[in-house]
Design a protein around this motif. Structure first.
Motif, PDB file in Angstrom:
ATOM      1  N   ASN A 311     -78.934 -73.712-142.397  1.00 38.88           N
ATOM      2  CA  ASN A 311     -78.238 -74.996-142.351  1.00 38.88           C
ATOM      3  C   ASN A 311     -76.957 -74.923-141.528  1.00 38.88           C
ATOM      4  O   ASN A 311     -76.061 -75.751-141.676  1.00 38.88           O
ATOM      5  CB  ASN A 311     -77.953 -75.520-143.766  1.00 38.88           C
ATOM      6  N   ASP A 312     -76.874 -73.945-140.625  1.00 39.30           N
ATOM      7  CA  ASP A 312     -75.741 -73.861-139.701  1.00 39.30           C
ATOM      8  C   ASP A 312     -75.819 -75.008-138.704  1.00 39.30           C
ATOM      9  O   ASP A 312     -76.902 -75.363-138.222  1.00 39.30           O
ATOM     10  CB  ASP A 312     -75.769 -72.529-138.942  1.00 39.30           C
ATOM     11  N   MET A 313     -74.663 -75.566-138.370  1.00 41.33           N
ATOM     12  CA  MET A 313     -74.590 -76.670-137.412  1.00 41.33           C
ATOM     13  C   MET A 313     -73.755 -76.251-136.205  1.00 41.33           C
ATOM     14  O   MET A 313     -72.595 -75.857-136.352  1.00 41.33           O
ATOM     15  CB  MET A 313     -73.971 -77.906-138.065  1.00 41.33           C
ATOM     16  N   ILE A 314     -74.347 -76.315-135.027  1.00 43.07           N
ATOM     17  CA  ILE A 314     -73.631 -76.000-133.788  1.00 43.07           C
ATOM     18  C   ILE A 314     -73.963 -77.045-132.740  1.00 43.07           C
ATOM     19  O   ILE A 314     -74.943 -77.794-132.865  1.00 43.07           O
ATOM     20  CB  ILE A 314     -73.959 -74.591-133.250  1.00 43.07           C
ATOM     21  N   ALA A 315     -73.154 -77.087-131.700  1.00 44.84           N
ATOM     22  CA  ALA A 315     -73.439 -77.906-130.522  1.00 44.84           C
ATOM     23  C   ALA A 315     -73.371 -77.004-129.297  1.00 44.84           C
ATOM     24  O   ALA A 315     -72.496 -76.137-129.201  1.00 44.84           O
ATOM     25  CB  ALA A 315     -72.428 -79.050-130.394  1.00 44.84           C
ATOM     26  N   LEU A 316     -74.295 -77.189-128.393  1.00 41.77           N
ATOM     27  CA  LEU A 316     -74.322 -76.399-127.161  1.00 41.77           C
ATOM     28  C   LEU A 316     -73.373 -76.987-126.139  1.00 41.77           C
ATOM     29  O   LEU A 316     -73.013 -78.166-126.186  1.00 41.77           O
ATOM     30  CB  LEU A 316     -75.746 -76.350-126.600  1.00 41.77           C
ATOM     31  N   ASP A 317     -72.995 -76.166-125.163  1.00 42.02           N
ATOM     32  CA  ASP A 317     -72.067 -76.586-124.110  1.00 42.02           C
ATOM     33  C   ASP A 317     -72.745 -76.468-122.750  1.00 42.02           C
ATOM     34  O   ASP A 317     -73.869 -75.981-122.634  1.00 42.02           O
ATOM     35  CB  ASP A 317     -70.808 -75.710-124.149  1.00 42.02           C
ATOM     36  N   GLU A 318     -72.020 -76.883-121.726  1.00 37.87           N
ATOM     37  CA  GLU A 318     -72.477 -76.693-120.346  1.00 37.87           C
ATOM     38  C   GLU A 318     -72.514 -75.193-120.041  1.00 37.87           C
ATOM     39  O   GLU A 318     -71.895 -74.395-120.735  1.00 37.87           O
ATOM     40  CB  GLU A 318     -71.516 -77.393-119.371  1.00 37.87           C
ATOM     41  N   PRO A 319     -73.239 -74.794-118.975  1.00 34.10           N
ATOM     42  CA  PRO A 319     -73.242 -73.374-118.595  1.00 34.10           C
ATOM     43  C   PRO A 319     -71.824 -72.836-118.432  1.00 34.10           C
ATOM     44  O   PRO A 319     -70.906 -73.552-118.015  1.00 34.10           O
ATOM     45  CB  PRO A 319     -74.002 -73.373-117.268  1.00 34.10           C
ATOM     46  N   CYS A 320     -71.635 -71.576-118.768  1.00 30.74           N
ATOM     47  CA  CYS A 320     -70.305 -70.972-118.800  1.00 30.74           C
ATOM     48  C   CYS A 320     -69.846 -70.545-117.410  1.00 30.74           C
ATOM     49  O   CYS A 320     -70.652 -70.050-116.608  1.00 30.74           O
ATOM     50  CB  CYS A 320     -70.337 -69.766-119.729  1.00 30.74           C
ATOM     51  N   LYS A 331     -69.211 -75.631-129.953  1.00 33.29           N
ATOM     52  CA  LYS A 331     -68.469 -75.503-131.205  1.00 33.29           C
ATOM     53  C   LYS A 331     -69.419 -75.174-132.341  1.00 33.29           C
ATOM     54  O   LYS A 331     -70.590 -75.562-132.339  1.00 33.29           O
ATOM     55  CB  LYS A 331     -67.682 -76.774-131.526  1.00 33.29           C
ATOM     56  N   VAL A 332     -68.893 -74.415-133.272  1.00 39.08           N
ATOM     57  CA  VAL A 332     -69.604 -74.125-134.516  1.00 39.08           C
ATOM     58  C   VAL A 332     -69.013 -75.049-135.567  1.00 39.08           C
ATOM     59  O   VAL A 332     -67.822 -75.002-135.858  1.00 39.08           O
ATOM     60  CB  VAL A 332     -69.430 -72.650-134.931  1.00 39.08           C
ATOM     61  N   LEU A 333     -69.852 -75.897-136.130  1.00 35.73           N
ATOM     62  CA  LEU A 333     -69.375 -76.923-137.052  1.00 35.73           C
ATOM     63  C   LEU A 333     -69.448 -76.493-138.510  1.00 35.73           C
ATOM     64  O   LEU A 333     -69.073 -77.242-139.403  1.00 35.73           O
ATOM     65  CB  LEU A 333     -70.189 -78.209-136.864  1.00 35.73           C
ATOM     66  N   GLY A 334     -69.962 -75.301-138.751  1.00 34.39           N
ATOM     67  CA  GLY A 334     -70.109 -74.846-140.119  1.00 34.39           C
ATOM     68  C   GLY A 334     -71.504 -75.128-140.640  1.00 34.39           C
ATOM     69  O   GLY A 334     -72.463 -75.246-139.879  1.00 34.39           O
ATOM     70  N   ARG A 335     -71.605 -75.260-141.934  1.00 34.83           N
ATOM     71  CA  ARG A 335     -72.890 -75.535-142.571  1.00 34.83           C
ATOM     72  C   ARG A 335     -73.043 -77.032-142.802  1.00 34.83           C
ATOM     73  O   ARG A 335     -72.053 -77.743-142.973  1.00 34.83           O
ATOM     74  CB  ARG A 335     -72.973 -74.806-143.914  1.00 34.83           C
ATOM     75  N   SER A 336     -74.278 -77.484-142.841  1.00 37.51           N
ATOM     76  CA  SER A 336     -74.507 -78.911-143.064  1.00 37.51           C
ATOM     77  C   SER A 336     -73.958 -79.351-144.414  1.00 37.51           C
ATOM     78  O   SER A 336     -73.567 -80.513-144.581  1.00 37.51           O
ATOM     79  CB  SER A 336     -76.001 -79.235-142.959  1.00 37.51           C
ATOM     80  N   ASP A 337     -73.902 -78.425-145.390  1.00 39.22           N
ATOM     81  CA  ASP A 337     -73.363 -78.798-146.698  1.00 39.22           C
ATOM     82  C   ASP A 337     -71.829 -78.737-146.734  1.00 39.22           C
ATOM     83  O   ASP A 337     -71.216 -78.932-147.788  1.00 39.22           O
ATOM     84  CB  ASP A 337     -73.967 -77.955-147.824  1.00 39.22           C
ATOM     85  N   ASP A 338     -71.184 -78.471-145.575  1.00 36.93           N
ATOM     86  CA  ASP A 338     -69.723 -78.543-145.480  1.00 36.93           C
ATOM     87  C   ASP A 338     -69.244 -79.942-145.095  1.00 36.93           C
ATOM     88  O   ASP A 338     -68.043 -80.229-145.148  1.00 36.93           O
ATOM     89  CB  ASP A 338     -69.191 -77.557-144.429  1.00 36.93           C
ATOM     90  N   ASN A 339     -70.156 -80.795-144.645  1.00 31.10           N
ATOM     91  CA  ASN A 339     -69.756 -82.119-144.189  1.00 31.10           C
ATOM     92  C   ASN A 339     -69.220 -82.950-145.351  1.00 31.10           C
ATOM     93  O   ASN A 339     -69.632 -82.792-146.503  1.00 31.10           O
ATOM     94  CB  ASN A 339     -70.948 -82.849-143.561  1.00 31.10           C
TER      95      ASN A 339
END
Length: 439
Positions: A311-320, A331-339
């Motif tokens: 249940n980890d939540m992340i978003a991808l970015d443009e190429p580095c 960004k790493v948003l944490g776990r879905s149960d942290d919302n």
């Protein structure tokens, strides 16, 4: 010599492989581990039957598993003939005796995870893998050869033989529990001439008020186990006068590590990560929040974790800008149960991601050393503040009201002022605890 070979192989992969080469490597690795699991794991034999993998589309058709399924079938899922009850008894005994070194049956490192939900998880790693950790750490641990030699202070609630196996020439790692008194922590840093500090962000925040007592120059601080917020990173770097980077590791695998530019990249040759949006669609483009992560560990054949839901939540970015074609994490948003959730003007619940709410609290005042948010009802929060001095909580209330109003939301809060201790029975300090009933 094996560590040197591993370092060069893993470094070359991240620097040199094109997307096409990465995908070819991943497909081959997925085919290998699926066939191995079918041949050596009764659980996967029953689960997959005669299914074969010729393409990624074939792989996506395989059923997913989760922690509960993994534990229910532990004895038949692992490929080593290990019995769950025996391994669990060994792990619990190690925990009770605070004796974290040694190998089970002289062959396996055993990890015991409490998990955010409290249900225990067993994770086994063969000695043949952990003995190769120095090369992995050098290439994917957020450090570079120019940082050597390293004297590392490694801080976590528990230790394991796997961490101890990182020790090698020019790499000396000393473990200390996160429950250690700060006087002793500072003493060990100074007397041991520590030049690399590894700890969860919540532990660094405990050390923050006393940073001036550290008499040695830290080359880097590396965080793990919890999300490193941008605001925390800025505060840490300013106080400790060094670079602070994050590695993203779970019991299930080493998910991501930082490049020289300090950006997190998925370790595409160690794990295969699928991200899905709220509607269950596979995410292929940057800036979309993944609400479900499905992980396949590509290198641990002792306990195959294939299409394992997290249940980890992340978003991808443009190429580095560093040039690596390994996917970059925005960004790493944490776990879905942290919302946390607030009603909008139409009384419809809306998500506020925990990383955003953290930033609002932490940037309100430097007097807020640590905090914890508990939600029992939508739009109401109980917020505990651990303060370094006198602070008017009304200042924070006004800030939160303004930020939520800008999103068309409204909340109420109960504030508590008390010392927040690191947990004694879990590696992670949870800043956000949701007690909302799941629909």
């Amino acid at each position: 010599m094996q560590a040197v070979k591993d370092y060069h192989y893993l470094t070359k992969n991240r620097k040199k492989l094109s997307r096409a080469q990465i995908e070819a490597l991943q497909l081959k690795s997925l085919q290998h581990i699926v066939e191995y699991a079918k041949a050596h794991s009764p659980f996967y034999q029953d689960l997959y039957g005669n299914q074969t993998i010729q393409s990624f589309e074939d792989f996506y058709q395989l059923p997913t598993i989760n922690k509960q399924i993994m534990m229910d079938h532990f004895s038949t899922l692992n490929t080593c003939g290990l019995i769950k009850e025996n391994v669990m008894a060994y792990a619990v005994e190690k925990e009770l005796n605070k004796d974290f070194l040694g190998y089970y049956q002289d062959e396996y490192v055993v990890g015991l995870s409490s998990g955010t939900s409290g249900n225990k998880g067993l994770y086994i790693t063969p000695k043949s893998m952990t003995k190769r950790l120095p090369g992995v750490f050098l290439s994917r641990g957020g450090i570079s050869l120019s940082d050597l030699p390293l004297r590392i202070l490694f801080c976590l609630r528990v230790f394991s033989q796997g961490f101890d196996d990182i020790n090698a020439p020019f790499l000396k790692l000393k473990y200390i529990s996160t429950m250690t008194d700060m006087d002793d922590v500072i003493k060990q840093i100074n007397q041991g001439k520590i030049n690399l500090l590894m700890a969860p962000p919540s532990f660094i925040r405990q050390l923050l008020p006393r940073h001036e007592e550290i008499q040695v120059k830290l080359k880097k601080i590396i965080t793990y186990a919890e999300v490193l917020s941008k605001s925390d990173q800025v505060v840490f770097e300013e106080a400790f006068k060094t670079k602070v980077i994050e590695i993203y590791q779970a019991s299930e695998g080493q998910i991501a590590s930082a490049c020289k530019a300090g950006h997190l990249h998925i370790n595409e040759d160690l794990v295969f990560i699928e991200l899905y949006d709220e509607a269950g669609h596979l995410i292929q483009t940057p800036h979309q929040v993944g609400h479900k992560m499905v992980l396949t560990n590509l290198i641990n054949f002792a306990q195959p974790l294939i299409r394992y839901e997290m249940n980890d939540m992340i978003a991808l970015d443009e190429p580095c800008p560093c040039g690596s074609q390994f996917r970059r994490i925005e960004k790493v948003l944490g776990r879905s149960d942290d919302n946390i959730y607030f009603y909008d003007e139409h009384l419809k619940p809306k998500i506020v991601y925990s990383d955003l709410f953290s930033r609002w609290i932490i940037t309100t005042s430097d007097l807020i050393r640590e905090f914890q948010v508990v939600q029992d009802d939508i739009s109401h929060l109980e917020i505990t503040l651990d303060l370094l001095g006198d602070f008017d909580v009304n200042t924070l209330k006004i800030r939160l009201d303004d930020e939520l109003a800008a999103l068309g939301l409204k909340g109420t809060y109960t504030f508590l002022i008390q010392t927040l201790e690191l947990p004694k029975h879990a590696n992670k300090f949870k800043r956000f605890i949701s007690r909302l009933k799941k629909e």
